[in-house]
Motif scaffolding. Sequence first.
Motif, PDB file in Angstrom:
ATOM      1  N   GLY A  97       2.176  11.343   1.867  1.00 17.95           N
ATOM      2  CA  GLY A  97       2.655  10.884   3.168  1.00 17.95           C
ATOM      3  C   GLY A  97       1.518  10.575   4.125  1.00 17.95           C
ATOM      4  N   ILE A  98       0.509  11.448   4.165  1.00 24.53           N
ATOM      5  CA  ILE A  98      -0.638  11.219   5.047  1.00 24.53           C
ATOM      6  C   ILE A  98      -1.412   9.985   4.596  1.00 24.53           C
ATOM      7  CG2 ILE A  98      -2.814  12.182   5.884  1.00 24.53           C
ATOM      8  CD1 ILE A  98      -1.564  14.965   5.509  1.00 24.53           C
ATOM      9  N   THR A  99      -1.577   9.839   3.281  1.00 27.91           N
ATOM     10  CA  THR A  99      -2.277   8.672   2.751  1.00 27.91           C
ATOM     11  C   THR A  99      -1.550   7.388   3.115  1.00 27.91           C
ATOM     12  OG1 THR A  99      -3.133   9.957   0.885  1.00 27.91           O
ATOM     13  CG2 THR A  99      -3.145   7.563   0.660  1.00 27.91           C
ATOM     14  N   ALA A 100      -0.233   7.375   2.928  1.00 32.05           N
ATOM     15  CA  ALA A 100       0.552   6.181   3.237  1.00 32.05           C
ATOM     16  C   ALA A 100       0.420   5.810   4.709  1.00 32.05           C
ATOM     17  CB  ALA A 100       2.021   6.416   2.870  1.00 32.05           C
ATOM     18  N   ALA A 101       0.464   6.803   5.578  1.00 32.75           N
ATOM     19  CA  ALA A 101       0.319   6.528   7.010  1.00 32.75           C
ATOM     20  C   ALA A 101      -1.058   5.948   7.316  1.00 32.75           C
ATOM     21  CB  ALA A 101       0.543   7.808   7.811  1.00 32.75           C
TER      22      ALA A 101
ATOM     23  N   SER B 108       0.827  -1.213   0.000  1.00 28.88           N
ATOM     24  CA  SER B 108       0.000   0.000   0.000  1.00 28.88           C
ATOM     25  C   SER B 108       0.856   1.255   0.000  1.00 28.88           C
ATOM     26  CB  SER B 108      -0.933   0.010   1.223  1.00 28.88           C
ATOM     27  OG  SER B 108      -1.882  -1.027   1.148  1.00 28.88           O
ATOM     28  N   VAL B 109       1.857   1.288   0.870  1.00 28.41           N
ATOM     29  CA  VAL B 109       2.746   2.450   0.930  1.00 28.41           C
ATOM     30  C   VAL B 109       3.525   2.592  -0.378  1.00 28.41           C
ATOM     31  CG1 VAL B 109       4.782   3.419   2.078  1.00 28.41           C
ATOM     32  CG2 VAL B 109       2.947   2.395   3.444  1.00 28.41           C
ATOM     33  N   ALA B 110       3.976   1.481  -0.936  1.00 26.52           N
ATOM     34  CA  ALA B 110       4.770   1.524  -2.163  1.00 26.52           C
ATOM     35  C   ALA B 110       3.967   2.075  -3.340  1.00 26.52           C
ATOM     36  CB  ALA B 110       5.291   0.123  -2.492  1.00 26.52           C
ATOM     37  N   VAL B 111       2.703   1.674  -3.469  1.00 26.94           N
ATOM     38  CA  VAL B 111       1.923   2.139  -4.612  1.00 26.94           C
ATOM     39  C   VAL B 111       1.603   3.622  -4.474  1.00 26.94           C
ATOM     40  CG1 VAL B 111      -0.390   1.584  -3.699  1.00 26.94           C
ATOM     41  CG2 VAL B 111       0.017   1.558  -6.160  1.00 26.94           C
ATOM     42  N   VAL B 112       1.366   4.093  -3.252  1.00 26.74           N
ATOM     43  CA  VAL B 112       1.151   5.529  -3.054  1.00 26.74           C
ATOM     44  C   VAL B 112       2.411   6.299  -3.439  1.00 26.74           C
ATOM     45  CG1 VAL B 112       0.743   7.333  -1.332  1.00 26.74           C
ATOM     46  CG2 VAL B 112      -0.609   5.241  -1.270  1.00 26.74           C
ATOM     47  N   ALA B 113       3.557   5.812  -3.006  1.00 29.35           N
ATOM     48  CA  ALA B 113       4.819   6.475  -3.337  1.00 29.35           C
ATOM     49  C   ALA B 113       5.047   6.510  -4.846  1.00 29.35           C
ATOM     50  CB  ALA B 113       5.975   5.755  -2.644  1.00 29.35           C
TER      51      ALA B 113
ATOM     52  N   THR C  46      -2.933   4.140   5.370  1.00 28.09           N
ATOM     53  CA  THR C  46      -3.060   2.753   4.900  1.00 28.09           C
ATOM     54  C   THR C  46      -2.431   1.771   5.886  1.00 28.09           C
ATOM     55  OG1 THR C  46      -0.982   2.773   3.634  1.00 28.09           O
ATOM     56  CG2 THR C  46      -2.970   3.510   2.507  1.00 28.09           C
ATOM     57  N   VAL C  47      -1.490   2.241   6.672  1.00 28.50           N
ATOM     58  CA  VAL C  47      -0.812   1.363   7.631  1.00 28.50           C
ATOM     59  C   VAL C  47      -1.632   1.193   8.900  1.00 28.50           C
ATOM     60  CG1 VAL C  47       1.252   1.077   9.068  1.00 28.50           C
ATOM     61  CG2 VAL C  47       1.471   1.928   6.719  1.00 28.50           C
ATOM     62  N   VAL C  48      -2.247   2.278   9.381  1.00 24.32           N
ATOM     63  CA  VAL C  48      -2.921   2.230  10.687  1.00 24.32           C
ATOM     64  C   VAL C  48      -4.444   2.166  10.584  1.00 24.32           C
ATOM     65  CG1 VAL C  48      -1.030   3.494  11.738  1.00 24.32           C
ATOM     66  CG2 VAL C  48      -3.003   4.760  10.897  1.00 24.32           C
ATOM     67  N   GLY C  49      -5.034   2.467   9.426  1.00 25.99           N
ATOM     68  CA  GLY C  49      -6.483   2.533   9.314  1.00 25.99           C
ATOM     69  C   GLY C  49      -7.103   1.249   8.810  1.00 25.99           C
ATOM     70  N   SER C  50      -8.421   1.101   9.043  1.00 23.45           N
ATOM     71  CA  SER C  50      -9.162  -0.041   8.513  1.00 23.45           C
ATOM     72  C   SER C  50      -9.896   0.384   7.253  1.00 23.45           C
ATOM     73  CB  SER C  50     -10.172  -0.556   9.542  1.00 23.45           C
ATOM     74  OG  SER C  50     -11.247   0.346   9.706  1.00 23.45           O
ATOM     75  N   LEU C  51     -10.074  -0.543   6.329  1.00 24.90           N
ATOM     76  CA  LEU C  51     -10.747  -0.233   5.070  1.00 24.90           C
ATOM     77  C   LEU C  51     -12.177   0.227   5.314  1.00 24.90           C
ATOM     78  CD1 LEU C  51     -10.605  -0.197   1.992  1.00 24.90           C
ATOM     79  CD2 LEU C  51     -11.322  -2.582   1.989  1.00 24.90           C
ATOM     80  N   GLU C  52     -12.863  -0.400   6.269  1.00 22.64           N
ATOM     81  CA  GLU C  52     -14.259  -0.061   6.535  1.00 22.64           C
ATOM     82  C   GLU C  52     -14.393   1.371   7.044  1.00 22.64           C
ATOM     83  OE1 GLU C  52     -12.738  -2.789   7.490  1.00 22.64           O
ATOM     84  OE2 GLU C  52     -13.775  -4.294   6.270  1.00 22.64           O
ATOM     85  N   ALA C  53     -13.535   1.753   7.999  1.00 20.42           N
ATOM     86  CA  ALA C  53     -13.622   3.105   8.551  1.00 20.42           C
ATOM     87  C   ALA C  53     -13.246   4.152   7.514  1.00 20.42           C
ATOM     88  CB  ALA C  53     -12.710   3.223   9.777  1.00 20.42           C
ATOM     89  N   ILE C  54     -12.209   3.863   6.724  1.00 20.12           N
ATOM     90  CA  ILE C  54     -11.782   4.798   5.682  1.00 20.12           C
ATOM     91  C   ILE C  54     -12.901   5.011   4.670  1.00 20.12           C
ATOM     92  CG2 ILE C  54     -10.164   5.143   3.780  1.00 20.12           C
ATOM     93  CD1 ILE C  54      -8.119   3.515   5.403  1.00 20.12           C
TER      94      ILE C  54
END
Length: 456
Positions: A337-341, A129-134, A343-351
């Motif tokens: 940067g905010i998006t990448a963060a 997830s982080v890699a594709v955002v980057a 994707t690491v800590v958030g859940s798909l449902e809440a997002i």
Amino acid sequence: MSERLGLAGSVSIALGGMIGGGIFAVLGVVAQITGPATWLAFVLAGVVALCAGYSYTVLNGLVDDDGGSVTFVRCFLDDTTAAGMVGWTLLVGYVGSMGMYAVAFAEFAVGLGGVPEAVAGVPLRPVVSVAVVAAFVGLNLLGARATGSAENLLVGAKVAVLVALGVGGLVFATVVEPRPISLGVGQLPSFGPVMAAAVSFVAFQGWQLLFYDQESIVDPTETIRRAVYVSIPVAVAIYVVVGVVTTNLAREALRTHPHTALASAAEPMLGAVGYAGVGYTVVSLAALFSTGSAINATLFSSGHLAKGMVSEDLLPDRVSETGADGVPARTFLALGGITAALTVVGSLEAITAFASLSFIVVFGTVSYLALRHRDREAVNPLPPAVGVVGTAAFAPLMLYHLYRREPGTLVTVLVIAAAVVAAELLYFERAALRRELNAFEDDIEAAVDDALTGED
């Protein structure tokens, strides 16, 4: 002019921002709510989105500046704070959307054959997830031409695969291996499809991105109007066909792994000729194209939105440079940067839930503004009225759905909303707060002086 987008590029940006969320990140959630009537949920959400799109296009023709939700609120309500809060809400919604796409991208990537779920004990999904955002931050740093060209290729690839899947699925289910096709007719009188439409609303936000790209579009007012009226019906048609095929050919997959169920729908079709695994792989690759193009389109446009907000003092200067040619690198880096963060800590449902609520509120606001100006010759009051009623119904239904099915997600969404509103008020009312603090400090100093004078 060679660096600016025409109608094809604009339609690609709009479709790229819609189809990635509607098919590969939201379809499973919607199907779990309303089953075979999933197609109706997408139709209802699409109708409300098209009416909101009409509101955007007519208001865009009534303002002198580049249009968009923030500009409309500022011009027609003359309220800077309200305009800024709408802009911040949109940016948070866009970041949430990109996070949703990045999570879906990684789930499909990890689901491909031969790709491990973890490497050296580290889960691979957040890393991907982080890699594709980057990767897409880097692409957007190359400029509008590179972004538009990439979007045309990505959208063309995923639309071709999805149309083939939809048409092929219908042929398979009606001719090759005939079976009853359920359309969920029994659910039509219930609230299920309407509630599912509210949840799926994030799938129809992509067209709105165009209103923040106007400096990168040829003849923006007319090109955007045509792109909106082309992209939303095309997206609805694709959602309907693919939704019918998936809910009929991949029912078990929708129950066990809803986020990647669409890929499972291809297995029985190609399985009839001995290529079931190939079908899963092809659709998974299309999912990567789709979610990737959604990240690309949303990042491109949210960068333009952020730059415009800085120029109107609605965001801190450090976010962007108002005099820069195009969107500054630090804007894309901040959003990425905010998006990448997330994707690491958030859940798909809440997002997904918060992004949907953000767009429901903003689309409803713009529809209301258009309805207020129904006395203008250019404004037909019916579409804005449908947009207002539809979004007003979707918001409470969305919250009710979370309360019943995902109370933990509801709490997360409410906490995020409260944090965003608090940050908005602190920023936009900072002058008033500073005056109050100065007055309070003066009162304290006066009280201390009085106390010291009394002692003397």
